[in-house]
Every structure is written in C-alpha cells, then in structure tokens.
Design a protein around this motif. Structure first.
Motif, PDB file in Angstrom:
ATOM      1  N   PHE A  67       5.575  -0.357  -6.758  1.00 58.59           N
ATOM      2  CA  PHE A  67       4.995   1.147  -6.974  1.00 58.59           C
ATOM      3  C   PHE A  67       5.793   2.057  -6.257  1.00 58.59           C
ATOM      4  O   PHE A  67       6.208   1.747  -5.184  1.00 58.59           O
ATOM      5  N   TYR A 127       5.810   6.844  -5.583  1.00 59.47           N
ATOM      6  CA  TYR A 127       4.882   7.940  -5.751  1.00 59.47           C
ATOM      7  C   TYR A 127       5.495   8.767  -7.195  1.00 59.47           C
ATOM      8  O   TYR A 127       6.703   8.720  -7.507  1.00 59.47           O
ATOM      9  N   CYS A 154       3.310   4.134 -10.675  1.00 52.62           N
ATOM     10  CA  CYS A 154       3.485   4.920  -9.570  1.00 52.62           C
ATOM     11  C   CYS A 154       1.997   5.556  -9.148  1.00 52.62           C
ATOM     12  O   CYS A 154       0.980   5.261  -9.818  1.00 52.62           O
ATOM     13  N   VAL A 155       1.949   5.956  -8.130  1.00 46.70           N
ATOM     14  CA  VAL A 155       0.598   6.538  -7.291  1.00 46.70           C
ATOM     15  C   VAL A 155       0.586   8.209  -7.514  1.00 46.70           C
ATOM     16  O   VAL A 155       1.618   8.901  -7.095  1.00 46.70           O
ATOM     17  N   PHE A 192      -3.662   6.027 -10.370  1.00 46.57           N
ATOM     18  CA  PHE A 192      -2.174   5.561 -10.402  1.00 46.57           C
ATOM     19  C   PHE A 192      -1.913   5.075 -11.713  1.00 46.57           C
ATOM     20  O   PHE A 192      -2.870   4.899 -12.516  1.00 46.57           O
ATOM     21  N   TYR A 226      -0.032   2.045 -14.177  1.00 46.54           N
ATOM     22  CA  TYR A 226       0.596   0.923 -14.238  1.00 46.54           C
ATOM     23  C   TYR A 226       1.010   0.424 -15.700  1.00 46.54           C
ATOM     24  O   TYR A 226       0.111   0.605 -16.691  1.00 46.54           O
ATOM     25  N   LYS A 256      -3.453   8.596  -0.305  1.00 53.75           N
ATOM     26  CA  LYS A 256      -2.417   8.337  -1.228  1.00 53.75           C
ATOM     27  C   LYS A 256      -1.478   7.258  -0.787  1.00 53.75           C
ATOM     28  O   LYS A 256      -1.030   6.309  -1.284  1.00 53.75           O
ATOM     29  N   LEU A 271      -3.574   3.740  -0.923  1.00 52.51           N
ATOM     30  CA  LEU A 271      -3.421   3.124  -2.266  1.00 52.51           C
ATOM     31  C   LEU A 271      -1.855   2.675  -2.479  1.00 52.51           C
ATOM     32  O   LEU A 271      -1.973   1.575  -3.195  1.00 52.51           O
ATOM     33  N   LEU A 272      -0.979   3.307  -2.058  1.00 50.43           N
ATOM     34  CA  LEU A 272       0.363   2.845  -2.311  1.00 50.43           C
ATOM     35  C   LEU A 272       0.661   1.391  -1.795  1.00 50.43           C
ATOM     36  O   LEU A 272       1.143   0.568  -2.400  1.00 50.43           O
ATOM     37  N   LEU A 307      -1.433  -1.574  -3.363  1.00 47.02           N
ATOM     38  CA  LEU A 307      -0.927  -1.871  -4.565  1.00 47.02           C
ATOM     39  C   LEU A 307       0.442  -2.656  -4.438  1.00 47.02           C
ATOM     40  O   LEU A 307       0.641  -3.565  -5.254  1.00 47.02           O
TER      41      LEU A 307
END
Length: 239
Positions: A129, A131, A140-141, A147, A149, A180, A183-184, A187
């Motif tokens: 992943f 941004y 991407c987030v 995000f 998927y 942000k 979370l990246l 993942l």
C-alpha cells in the motif's frame, strides 16, 4: 465236254446280274439330277412365299438363344452356386440425427455485497500500500480510517479518525496525519482480515479490519489517533 457245258450254263445267270447292277447304277445319278432340277423349279416358282420364311428363321433363332439362360447345375458345388447368385444389397444403417441444441442459461452476475441479516465470509487481504494521489486508487490509504483495496473503497467501521483536509486546528491535523501513517504501516505489516459490517454505499464498504483477532480500529483508538463511532469530535483541538 459235259463239264464245260455245265460251267457255261452257270456263268450265264451271273452275267445277267452284273448287267442289272450296271444298269441300276447308271440310272441313280439321273434320278438325283431330276429331283434336284424339279426342286429348283418349284423353289423358283414359289420364291416369294419362301423368302420371308428364310429371313425369319435367323431372328427367331437369335431370340431363342438370347432368352435361354444357362441353368444352374444341381450337382455344382455350393461355392459356385453362391457365386452365380446375385449378392443381396446391403443397406447402410440410417445415421442418427444429432440432438437439438439446448439453450444454456446465461449466468447472471452475483452481487458480492453481503446482506446485513446473514453473516458474511471474512475476506483476507494483502498487498503493498501507499498514499492515494491523483491517479487511480488501487491499493492506497486515503486517511486514518479509509483505504482502497484492489480498487474498492474500504471504510473502517469500528472507529472514526480526523481528516487532514477538514481539520479545525493544527492538533487535529497532526492527529489526522499520524492516523494515516499508522494505518499504512498496519496494512503493509502482512495479511489482514476484513469482515463486513453493513451494506456498501457510495461512501464505501464498511469493514472491521483485523489481524490475529486484533482490530485496527481498536488499536488506533487506544493510541489516541481515533475515537469510537458517534463520539463527540473536536477532542484534539484546545478549548
């Protein structure tokens, strides 16, 4: 003298017989010639009636010979009789007609959106992943709670985090960027599980995302980067 006389008398009848024989033998050829001449004259006089009879005889003889078929000998061996007889014609079996084509029903696409009343099968996700930017959103987030998927927008259903573009203060903007980034990293740490938490709408597909039974939303709340859904916002800005 007496002996000679008797001999001469005995020879006389023999001479008569020889004369009769020679006379009869001379008349026979003349009789044959006469009969042939008489037959020729009769044929000449009756030629018109004899000619059709002579012309018909060869045709009748040829017709009788053509119609006469060679008879099969009864004492002939069985193989010869079988060869002389005409072999029966074998009719090929009729080819079966192919069955009529059965129309195949067209498969209708099945909506993958789980219903709220029935439990959905958990979905496992993994990938690299980054941004989200100006291009297509694949993996991407977008912010601390959203995000993409495989091109599908996922909204984390068990928490809410601030959005940098709508932050009301610097602290809230800072928390939004931190959420942000967190979370990246979650993942990209490895495979994760997504459980449906409602119907998909234009805002996204609500999912509870977890790994090894630990929810990503709960971790962000415990770290101070998010709060529970429906809680009062603005906690990151000073009064």
């Amino acid at each position: 003298m007496a002996k000679t006389a008797t001999r001469g008398r005995r020879k006389a009848p023999a001479r008569g017989k020889s004369k009769a024989r020679s006379g009869g033998g001379g008349l026979l050829p003349w009789m044959v010639i006469g009969v042939a001449a008489f037959a020729g004259i009769a044929a000449y006089d009756n030629w018109k009636s004899i000619k059709p009879m002579l012309s018909k005889q060869p045709a009748v003889a040829m017709r009788e010979s053509a119609e006469t078929k060679p008879a099969i000998r009864r004492d002939a061996p069985p193989k010869q009789v079988a060869l002389a007889a005409q072999a029966p014609k074998v009719t090929p079996p009729a080819q079966p007609l192919p069955p009529a084509a059965i129309p195949t029903p067209t498969a209708q696409p099945v909506n993958a959106t789980p219903s709220a009343s029935s439990p959905a099968t958990p979905q496992t996700g993994t990938g690299a992943f980054g941004y989200c930017g100006q291009g297509a959103h694949i993996n991407c987030v977008g912010d601390g709670g959203v995000f993409w998927y495989k091109g599908e927008k996922i909204v984390i259903a068990d928490m809410e985090s601030p959005v940098a573009d709508r932050a009301r203060c610097d602290d809230e903007r800072r928390v939004a960027f931190a959420a942000k980034l967190r979370l990246l990293s979650l993942l990209n740490a490895g495979p994760f599980t997504m459980n449906a938490a409602g119907k998909t709408d234009p805002a996204g597909a609500p999912r509870v995302v977890s790994r090894d039974g630990r929810s990503f939303g709960v971790q962000l709340i415990n770290e101070g980067l998010a709060h529970k859904p429906g809680a009062a916002g603005g906690a990151w800005c000073a009064a």
